[in-house]
Design an enzyme around this catalytic site. Structure first.
Site, short mmCIF file in Angstrom:
data_model
loop_
_atom_site.label_atom_id
_atom_site.label_comp_id
_atom_site.label_asym_id
_atom_site.label_seq_id
_atom_site.Cartn_x
_atom_site.Cartn_y
_atom_site.Cartn_z
CE LYS A 51 -3.74 -2.47 2.22
NZ LYS A 51 -4.16 -3.09 3.48
CD GLN A 95 -3.48 -4.86 6.56
OE1 GLN A 95 -3.55 -3.84 5.88
NE2 GLN A 95 -3.89 -6.03 6.10
CG ASP A 118 -10.21 -0.76 5.27
OD1 ASP A 118 -9.97 -1.14 4.11
OD2 ASP A 118 -9.76 -1.31 6.28
N1 GUN Z 1 -6.72 -7.23 6.00
C1 GUN Z 1 -6.90 -7.94 4.85
N2 GUN Z 1 -7.58 -7.20 3.95
C2 GUN Z 1 -7.81 -6.01 4.54
C3 GUN Z 1 -8.48 -4.82 4.10
O1 GUN Z 1 -9.00 -4.70 2.99
N3 GUN Z 1 -8.53 -3.82 5.00
C4 GUN Z 1 -7.99 -3.92 6.24
N4 GUN Z 1 -8.10 -2.89 7.06
N5 GUN Z 1 -7.38 -4.99 6.68
C5 GUN Z 1 -7.28 -6.03 5.82
#
Ligand code: GUN
Length: 293
Positions: A51, A95, A118
């Protein structure tokens, strides 16, 4: 059988991002994303790293906040409060999963809904349920929907079976695909661990989505001839013949299923590519909304 590759579709999303980005920059705004990582989970670290790289590639402002696994709930909430108040940050992503001693729901609810790129805050999930496009939809589900749209796969009136009921994917994708927008108007069934006779149910699907997190769980007996299969799974399995002793597989047994399908997403190189693209798109949109442009 058509392969639905994530890369060209993600690139189309990035092209749109760059257009909006240029317009924002001209007006003096730089979109900023903060990613919060608690603990040392290697998969989470890898996701957060990609990211951050993508933000830098696009020229966005990017902040990575890494906290030790022992971080307390109060400390984490204080981090969120700071990011909520920071005008250079338009998107906040915590995350998941968080270490077990932390209350994930409380952390997500602390994020300013206008920065919840998100799409997991109750305000945004509520707007999704209400067909209100002013909120943010979760990234993986909107990535799946975008893939179907770009491939010209009709969803209106189709039977969609989603295996997996997580908020992050299954439940949110169900809301998106039963919604009234483009890539919606489907008849959606969500299956999970308590579902009876799963194979009969999944065989009724025109579009089958696997989001359970079990390697190669979906086999040929689950899939009707001519179905479209979307594999959301990203599972690392041991493979002595692979370079580093492991490799990534989806929730679908690709080799056994692919020949039955009209179209199918590969793993890696499928849905995974879309999640980050949609995150970037949401962050740029958050900045635009904030700027009133
Ligand atoms: N962990 C795995 N996929 C995601 C996601 O799309 N967002 C977040 N915050 N955590 C994740």
């Amino acid at each position: 059988m058509k392969l639905i590759e994530g890369k060209p579709i993600a690139e189309a999303v990035y092209r749109e991002c760059l257009e909006t980005f240029a317009m924002l920059k001209e007006a003096g705004h730089v979109p900023g994303l903060a990613v919060v990582l608690v603990g040392e989970d290697p998969a989470s670290k890898a996701y957060v790293g990609s990211k951050e790289r993508k933000c830098q590639e696009l020229g966005m402002h990017s902040v990575k906040i890494e906290k030790p696994a022992e971080t307390t709930q109060e400390e984490l909430l204080a981090v969120i409060d700071e990011l909520n108040a920071d005008d250079s940050i338009h998107g906040i992503l915590v995350q998941l999963p968080l270490p077990k001693h932390l209350n994930e729901d409380e952390v997500i609810m602390r994020i300013d809904p206008a920065k919840d790129v998100d799409g997991l805050h109750p305000v945004n999930i509520g707007k999704l349920a209400m067909d209100d496009p002013s909120g943010f939809a979760p990234c993986t589900p909107s990535g799946c929907q975008r893939m179907l749209i770009e491939m010209g796969i009709e969803t209106s009136g189709k039977n969609v079976v989603i295996v997996g009921r997580s908020l992050l994917v299954g439940k949110s994708l169900a809301l998106l695909m039963m919604g009234k927008g483009e890539g919606g108007n489907a008849t959606v069934t969500v299956a999970h661990s308590r579902t009876r006779d799963l194979e009969a149910l999944t065989r009724s699907a025109d579009i089958l989505v696997a989001a359970i997190g079990i390697p190669k769980f979906i086999g040929p007996d689950h899939v009707r001839e001519g179905a479209v299969v979307i594999d959301v799974g990203i599972n690392r399995i041991v493979d002595a013949s692979a370079k580093n002793g492991s490799r990534l597989v989806g929730d679908v047994d690709f080799d056994a299923v692919a020949e039955r399908c009209e179209a199918i997403t590969p793993v890696p190189g499928g849905v995974g590519r879309m999640t980050i693209a949609m995150l970037m798109a949401n962050t740029i949109r958050a900045c635009r909304l904030r700027a009133g442009l």
